[in-house]
Design an enzyme around this catalytic site. Structure first.
Site, mmCIF file in Angstrom:
data_model
loop_
_atom_site.group_PDB
_atom_site.id
_atom_site.type_symbol
_atom_site.label_atom_id
_atom_site.label_comp_id
_atom_site.label_asym_id
_atom_site.label_seq_id
_atom_site.Cartn_x
_atom_site.Cartn_y
_atom_site.Cartn_z
ATOM 1 N N THR A 108 -8.844 -3.692 -2.038
ATOM 2 C CA THR A 108 -9.635 -4.146 -0.881
ATOM 3 C C THR A 108 -8.798 -4.192 0.392
ATOM 4 O O THR A 108 -9.348 -4.280 1.490
ATOM 5 C CB THR A 108 -10.165 -5.568 -1.131
ATOM 6 N N ASP A 200 7.151 0.244 5.599
ATOM 7 C CA ASP A 200 6.945 -1.084 5.012
ATOM 8 C C ASP A 200 8.082 -2.004 5.470
ATOM 9 O O ASP A 200 9.234 -1.829 5.066
ATOM 10 C CB ASP A 200 6.918 -0.984 3.479
ATOM 11 N N ASP A 203 10.063 -3.834 2.637
ATOM 12 C CA ASP A 203 10.966 -2.929 1.905
ATOM 13 C C ASP A 203 12.174 -2.556 2.759
ATOM 14 O O ASP A 203 13.301 -2.489 2.259
ATOM 15 C CB ASP A 203 10.230 -1.657 1.489
HETATM 16 N N1 URA Z 1 2.872 -3.904 6.556
HETATM 17 C C1 URA Z 1 3.989 -3.161 6.776
HETATM 18 O O1 URA Z 1 5.081 -3.532 6.364
HETATM 19 N N2 URA Z 1 3.853 -1.998 7.460
HETATM 20 C C2 URA Z 1 2.670 -1.579 7.921
HETATM 21 O O2 URA Z 1 2.618 -0.511 8.540
HETATM 22 C C3 URA Z 1 1.527 -2.361 7.670
HETATM 23 C C4 URA Z 1 1.661 -3.526 6.986
#
Ligand code: URA
Length: 209
Positions: A108, A200, A203
């Site tokens: 979702t 991300d 990460d």
């Molecule tokens: N969260 C992230 O770390 N990067 C994105 O582009 C969107 C949400």
């Protein structure tokens, strides 16, 4: 849009470009997130009230100003928001830090709450929510909802990169929450990532990819 602030300071823009670069290492990425957060914090705290005090300098008497005791709370959204905390604490070391844990349901793309620990007196504090990426706006709206449920009254949201869609959703659902960001990107991909964004953020901060 009122209540939305995009910082165009050259230092911030330069550091955001380095942050976006896929060749930037996790160490550099962490340092940049911290530095940009501190630079943004300078403006985010602009409306903190001051009071007059009298002090003695080595030369004489001075009437001068200090922060009036207004209390702040920084609330990172786990886990990427953590990267923004130390830069802001360098500016406001007496602030308290709450944590809200949300993960995005893969199907979702909506947030699911798994952790919440806030200062007891959150209702008396100016709350600054931290998340480097304002993408769909789902996590941001949910975090603000959690804070309001806990009686937080004054809430700001600080991110590094926002999507237009995320800004519109947060602004629509919580028009009382001022949004501060360093860049606005136009699109989201099908996985809810900001394009071009920076990937991300969690990460890249923690080297988990
Ligand atoms: N969260 C992230 O770390 N990067 C994105 O582009 C969107 C949400």
């Amino acid at each position: 849009m009122n209540n939305v602030f995009v910082f165009d300071h050259p230092l911030i823009q330069h550091k955001i470009s380095l942050l976006r670069d896929k060749n930037t290492s996790a160490k550099e990425f962490r340092e940049l997130v911290s530095e940009i957060s501190m630079l943004m914090g300078y403006e985010v705290t602009r409306d903190i009230p001051l009071k007059e005090v009298e002090i003695e300098t080595p030369i004489g008497h001075a009437r001068t100003k200090v922060i009036s005791g207004k209390k702040l709370a920084f609330v990172p959204i786990l886990r990427a928001g953590l990267g923004m905390v130390d830069g802001l604490l360098k500016l406001v070391p007496m602030a308290r830090v709450g944590h809200i844990g949300l993960y995005r349901d893969h199907d979702t793309l909506e947030p699911v709450e798994y952790y919440c620990k806030l200062p007891e007196d959150i209702s008396e504090r100016d709350v600054v929510v931290l998340d480097p990426m304002l993408a769909t706006g789902g996590s941001a709206c949910d975090a603000v909802k959690v804070l309001k449920r806990n009686n937080a009254k004054s809430i700001k949201f600080v991110c590094l990169i926002a999507s237009r869609q995320g800004i519109e959703r947060l602004h629509r659902e919580h028009p009382d929450v001022a949004i501060y960001c360093a860049a606005v990107d136009e699109t989201l991909n099908d996985d809810g990532y900001i394009v071009p964004g920076l990937g991300d953020a969690g990460d890249r901060l923690f080297g988990t990819k």
